[in-house]
Design a protein around this motif. Structure first.
Motif, mmCIF file in Angstrom:
data_model
loop_
_atom_site.group_PDB
_atom_site.id
_atom_site.type_symbol
_atom_site.label_atom_id
_atom_site.label_comp_id
_atom_site.label_asym_id
_atom_site.label_seq_id
_atom_site.Cartn_x
_atom_site.Cartn_y
_atom_site.Cartn_z
ATOM 1 N N CYS A 90 -5.396 7.453 3.180
ATOM 2 C CA CYS A 90 -5.733 7.025 1.821
ATOM 3 C C CYS A 90 -4.616 6.102 1.342
ATOM 4 C CB CYS A 90 -5.865 8.219 0.883
ATOM 5 S SG CYS A 90 -7.192 9.367 1.312
ATOM 6 N N ASN A 91 -4.932 4.814 1.221
ATOM 7 C CA ASN A 91 -3.942 3.799 0.862
ATOM 8 C C ASN A 91 -4.234 3.248 -0.522
ATOM 9 O OD1 ASN A 91 -2.898 3.654 3.697
ATOM 10 N ND2 ASN A 91 -4.929 2.791 4.077
ATOM 11 N N VAL A 92 -3.380 3.519 -1.468
ATOM 12 C CA VAL A 92 -3.525 2.967 -2.812
ATOM 13 C C VAL A 92 -2.790 1.628 -2.855
ATOM 14 C CG1 VAL A 92 -3.008 3.291 -5.257
ATOM 15 C CG2 VAL A 92 -3.744 5.237 -3.867
ATOM 16 N N SER A 93 -3.490 0.577 -3.241
ATOM 17 C CA SER A 93 -2.877 -0.749 -3.304
ATOM 18 C C SER A 93 -2.093 -0.920 -4.601
ATOM 19 C CB SER A 93 -3.949 -1.843 -3.202
ATOM 20 O OG SER A 93 -4.504 -1.877 -1.901
ATOM 21 N N LEU A 94 -0.928 -1.519 -4.466
ATOM 22 C CA LEU A 94 -0.023 -1.769 -5.587
ATOM 23 C C LEU A 94 0.372 -3.241 -5.537
ATOM 24 C CD1 LEU A 94 2.047 -0.736 -7.817
ATOM 25 C CD2 LEU A 94 3.643 -0.406 -5.914
ATOM 26 N N THR A 101 0.851 -1.186 0.000
ATOM 27 C CA THR A 101 0.000 0.000 0.000
ATOM 28 C C THR A 101 0.886 1.235 0.000
ATOM 29 O OG1 THR A 101 -0.229 -0.138 2.407
ATOM 30 C CG2 THR A 101 -2.013 -1.044 1.061
ATOM 31 N N VAL A 102 0.514 2.178 -0.847
ATOM 32 C CA VAL A 102 1.250 3.423 -1.017
ATOM 33 C C VAL A 102 0.341 4.566 -0.589
ATOM 34 C CG1 VAL A 102 2.443 4.904 -2.660
ATOM 35 C CG2 VAL A 102 2.542 2.424 -2.942
ATOM 36 N N PHE A 121 -4.422 -0.247 -7.880
ATOM 37 C CA PHE A 121 -5.851 -0.259 -7.638
ATOM 38 C C PHE A 121 -6.240 1.142 -7.166
ATOM 39 C CE2 PHE A 121 -4.417 -4.585 -7.302
ATOM 40 C CZ PHE A 121 -5.410 -5.306 -7.940
ATOM 41 N N ASP A 122 -6.791 1.932 -8.106
ATOM 42 C CA ASP A 122 -7.125 3.343 -7.922
ATOM 43 C C ASP A 122 -5.876 4.210 -8.056
ATOM 44 O OD1 ASP A 122 -9.779 2.576 -7.552
ATOM 45 O OD2 ASP A 122 -9.573 2.516 -5.374
#
Length: 305
Positions: A79-83, A39-40, A93-94
């Protein structure tokens, strides 16, 4: 009294003061077979408590918030963008908020740089849904797709909802800007987007899971390699407190609160029954963890960072 209404939040995000403190770009990481789910951070949002809590029974809610140490007035969800990366693909993902939603968000590029990922390295962008904090980071300063080497993928139901010219008229005045913003970004990828339906394998090892309610076409994704798997839930489980303690309660953040509550309960039951890890966009400590039953509800247990 809660000092800021949901309507004021939705219509006035751009007026929020710029944070003076650089956002900590924390991440969590989980090995899944031959792949890695990271997660980024895209930063955090600042929301009025009423944005989530307004439809809930206050006499029951207040002691739960006190027990969890959650403010009734203001929420600042991560806010965690999944990679997900394996030997064949690099999947986002988003894409986060970009620069035009809230000044405390839109940090994805900084987070990706810390993870050693450049925009051109991303092979696929898969959307959970089209709310601003998930899709407004799609475009660069020239209004071109930022991840220009990627294939874009979204559920047909979600695309059709936001593409429909009537959505801006029926979604409600407070959310109209969301519809305008989603349509503008969809227009930029109209010729290169691929569609999928629920329960479809969208990429090898990545299965779509229909999770409507937060938006009409919201999707979660099971990422699996062999016996190891995790569920990327987007906003189908939208916080680490009431969504777990009382998943049956309606949330003001959901467009169809009744459907979203049923979806949430089914997801939590599935996560426990299948012994899955989960990655949540607005969950703390990087957003990756597991779920256990607790006191008539559930509890989120984050993985150590």
């Amino acid at each position: 009294m809660m000092p800021l209404s949901r309507r004021a939040f939705l219509s006035g995000c751009a007026a929020l003061p710029v944070s003076l403190q650089f956002e900590r770009l924390a991440k969590a990481e989980l090995s899944i077979g031959n792949g890695v789910l990271t997660t980024v951070s895209d930063g955090h949002l600042t929301l009025p408590g009423s944005f989530v809590f307004e439809p809930m029974p206050w006499d029951e809610l207040a002691p739960l918030l006190k027990e969890a140490g959650i403010s009734e007035a203001t929420l600042k969800p991560d806010c965690n963008v999944s990679l997900y990366r394996d030997e064949d693909k690099t999947v986002l993902f988003d894409v986060g908020s970009g620069p035009d939603f809230q000044p405390s968000a839109g940090k994805l590029l900084e987070g990706l740089e810390l993870a050693g990922i450049a925009p051109e390295d991303v092979t696929h962008v898969v959307f959970t849904h089209a709310h601003p904090d998930h899709i407004w980071g799609l475009l660069d300063e020239f209004d071109d797709p930022l991840f220009y080497e990627a294939t874009y993928m979204i559920s047909r139901a979600e695309w059709d909802y936001w593409w429909n010219p009537e959505t801006v008229n029926t979604i409600g005045e407070a959310r109209a800007a969301m519809a305008v913003g989603a349509k503008r970004r969809f227009e930029a990828i109209e010729d290169s987007v691929e569609f999928f339906d629920g329960d479809q394998e969208v990429l090898p090892g990545i299965q779509a899971v229909s999770t409507p309610g937060h938006t009409p076409g919201h999707m979660s994704f099971e990422v699996r390699s062999g016996s190891e798997a995790a569920l990327i839930v987007g906003d189908a489980i939208g916080n680490h407190h009431v969504a777990f303690m009382k998943p049956e309660w309606p949330s003001g953040s959901d467009q169809d609160a009744e459907v979203a509550a049923s979806t949430r309960i089914a997801l939590l039951d599935r996560i426990i029954a299948d012994d899955l890890k989960l990655a949540g966009f607005h969950l703390p400590s990087g957003g990756i963890g597991r779920v256990e039953r607790a006191a008539g509800g559930y509890r989120f247990l984050p993985e150590a960072i």
